[in-house]
Motif scaffolding. Structure first.
Motif, PDB file in Angstrom:
ATOM      1  N   SER A  51       0.851  -1.185   0.000  1.00  0.00           N
ATOM      2  CA  SER A  51       0.000   0.000   0.000  1.00  0.00           C
ATOM      3  C   SER A  51       0.888   1.237   0.000  1.00  0.00           C
ATOM      4  O   SER A  51       1.881   1.289   0.727  1.00  0.00           O
ATOM      5  N   THR A  52       0.528   2.200  -0.809  1.00  0.00           N
ATOM      6  CA  THR A  52       1.165   3.515  -0.764  1.00  0.00           C
ATOM      7  C   THR A  52       0.202   4.545  -0.206  1.00  0.00           C
ATOM      8  O   THR A  52       0.450   5.176   0.820  1.00  0.00           O
ATOM      9  N   ARG A  53      -0.946   4.707  -0.876  1.00  0.00           N
ATOM     10  CA  ARG A  53      -1.879   5.757  -0.511  1.00  0.00           C
ATOM     11  C   ARG A  53      -2.612   5.473   0.807  1.00  0.00           C
ATOM     12  O   ARG A  53      -2.660   6.324   1.703  1.00  0.00           O
ATOM     13  N   THR A  54      -3.207   4.293   0.931  1.00  0.00           N
ATOM     14  CA  THR A  54      -4.037   4.032   2.106  1.00  0.00           C
ATOM     15  C   THR A  54      -3.191   3.990   3.374  1.00  0.00           C
ATOM     16  O   THR A  54      -3.568   4.558   4.409  1.00  0.00           O
ATOM     17  N   ARG A  55      -2.044   3.337   3.307  1.00  0.00           N
ATOM     18  CA  ARG A  55      -1.183   3.290   4.493  1.00  0.00           C
ATOM     19  C   ARG A  55      -0.681   4.677   4.864  1.00  0.00           C
ATOM     20  O   ARG A  55      -0.703   5.063   6.038  1.00  0.00           O
ATOM     21  N   SER A  56      -0.256   5.440   3.882  1.00  0.00           N
ATOM     22  CA  SER A  56       0.219   6.796   4.163  1.00  0.00           C
ATOM     23  C   SER A  56      -0.912   7.677   4.679  1.00  0.00           C
ATOM     24  O   SER A  56      -0.715   8.484   5.597  1.00  0.00           O
ATOM     25  N   ALA A  57      -2.099   7.519   4.092  1.00  0.00           N
ATOM     26  CA  ALA A  57      -3.237   8.346   4.490  1.00  0.00           C
ATOM     27  C   ALA A  57      -3.608   8.124   5.948  1.00  0.00           C
ATOM     28  O   ALA A  57      -3.804   9.083   6.717  1.00  0.00           O
ATOM     29  N   PHE A  58      -3.727   6.858   6.345  1.00  0.00           N
ATOM     30  CA  PHE A  58      -4.115   6.587   7.729  1.00  0.00           C
ATOM     31  C   PHE A  58      -2.985   6.891   8.702  1.00  0.00           C
ATOM     32  O   PHE A  58      -3.236   7.351   9.826  1.00  0.00           O
ATOM     33  N   SER A  59      -1.743   6.662   8.300  1.00  0.00           N
ATOM     34  CA  SER A  59      -0.626   6.971   9.192  1.00  0.00           C
ATOM     35  C   SER A  59      -0.499   8.475   9.393  1.00  0.00           C
ATOM     36  O   SER A  59      -0.451   8.964  10.540  1.00  0.00           O
ATOM     37  N   ALA A  60      -0.458   9.220   8.298  1.00  0.00           N
ATOM     38  CA  ALA A  60      -0.340  10.675   8.401  1.00  0.00           C
ATOM     39  C   ALA A  60      -1.578  11.276   9.059  1.00  0.00           C
ATOM     40  O   ALA A  60      -1.472  12.203   9.876  1.00  0.00           O
TER      41      ALA A  60
END
Length: 312
Positions: A51-60
């Motif tokens: 995952s690039t977008r979903t993992r980054s989105a929830f982490s950030a």
């Protein structure tokens, strides 16, 4: 005492009020309207698949809302050495306040983890459905059009977990028209399509599905596609690319809908599901859509800790 939490495993877990509130809150989050409502909470981010977008989105997003993070990759858990999923979930629930998980497996595993009221469980993609992607897409439409009611969207490509989530969400929007053009043998699951049609009838929406690219609708507001090879999936037909080829999104589609915006949940494979000149062209808001994923994730995270949740 800490109040119970809410879980999001499927779009169908949301009430109409929940759905509208999360989308509206995502728009507000994009405008910078958020504090740190998760201050002092611990968010687990578990991605067994890429995952690039979903993992980054929830982490950030969790960090922006004040939470602390514990991240797990596919090789980090004792699931790999034989611990049961149920035992893993019990451990998580004693230490985390929210778990965002992508397994690309059956959603039953996440539902088992959600059989408690201490830790919110959020589905960041299962084999059946990608609910937070649909919430991102509705947020994107709301930000662009100022409304979702009465819009028309043409979806071109496989009836995968993103398409499933869209069908479950958009058929609850009055006046919305969703037309899917899916390759033969790769449409929405029949039982899901039947549920979506009944739901559309109840809400005053429309959903149709065809398996060809003839007689395309005219004047749609948006054209949407997804990657042909989605995470964790495979095609049983060795000649599947020949079946999919007519469903590539090309500039010619805009002859029917010259003002349509282009959406893609990304990552994209230029020259496969979408021509490069479409993805990089003036109609494309795919990267804006990707950025909206963080705001939508923030709205979901905040919602998960607002009121009493659903307990097994």
């Amino acid at each position: 005492m800490k109040p119970p939490v809410r879980h999001l495993i499927s779009i169908e877990d949301l009430t109409d009020e929940d759905l509208a509130a999360i989308v509206a809150r995502g728009v507000q989050m994009a405008a910078g309207d958020h504090g740190q409502p998760l201050d002092g909470l611990v968010a687990g981010i578990y991605f067994a698949k890429t995952s690039t977008r979903t993992r980054s989105a929830f982490s950030a997003g969790a960090l922006r809302l004040g939470a602390r993070l514990v991240s797990y990759g596919p090789g980090d858990l004792q699931l790999n050495t034989g611990e049961t999923s149920e035992d893993t979930g019990r451990v998580f629930a004693g230490m985390l306040d929210v778990l965002v998980a992508r397994t690309a497996a059956d959603e039953a595993e996440m539902r088992a983890w959600a059989c408690q009221d201490r830790m919110a469980v959020i589905n960041a993609m299962s084999a059946q459905e990608h609910p937070t992607q649909a919430l991102t897409d509705l947020t994107t439409l709301m930000r662009r059009f100022g409304r979702i009611e009465g819009l028309r969207l043409l979806y071109v490509g496989e009836g995968n977990n993103t398409a499933t989530a869209l069908a479950l969400a958009l058929t609850r929007v009055p006046g919305f028209e969703l037309e899917l053009r899916t390759p033969p043998g790769y449409g929405l699951p029949a039982e899901l399509l039947d549920r979506a049609r009944k739901q559309a009838a109840a809400y005053g929406a429309v959903i149709t599905e065809r398996h060809d690219m003839d007689d395309l609708p005219v004047g749609v507001d948006a054209i949407y596609t997804t990657r042909w090879q989605t995470t964790g999936s495979s095609k049983p037909d060795p000649d599947w690319r020949e079946v999919f080829a007519p469903f590539q999104v090309r500039p010619q589609l805009w002859r029917h809908s010259p003002n349509a915006l282009f959406l893609h949940d990304l990552p994209a494979h230029r020259g496969e599901e979408v021509a490069a000149e479409v993805l990089d062209g003036p109609a494309s808001i795919a990267f804006e859509q990707a950025h909206n994923k963080m705001y939508s994730a923030m709205a979901v995270l905040e919602w998960s800790h607002q009121v009493t949740g659903r307990i097994c």
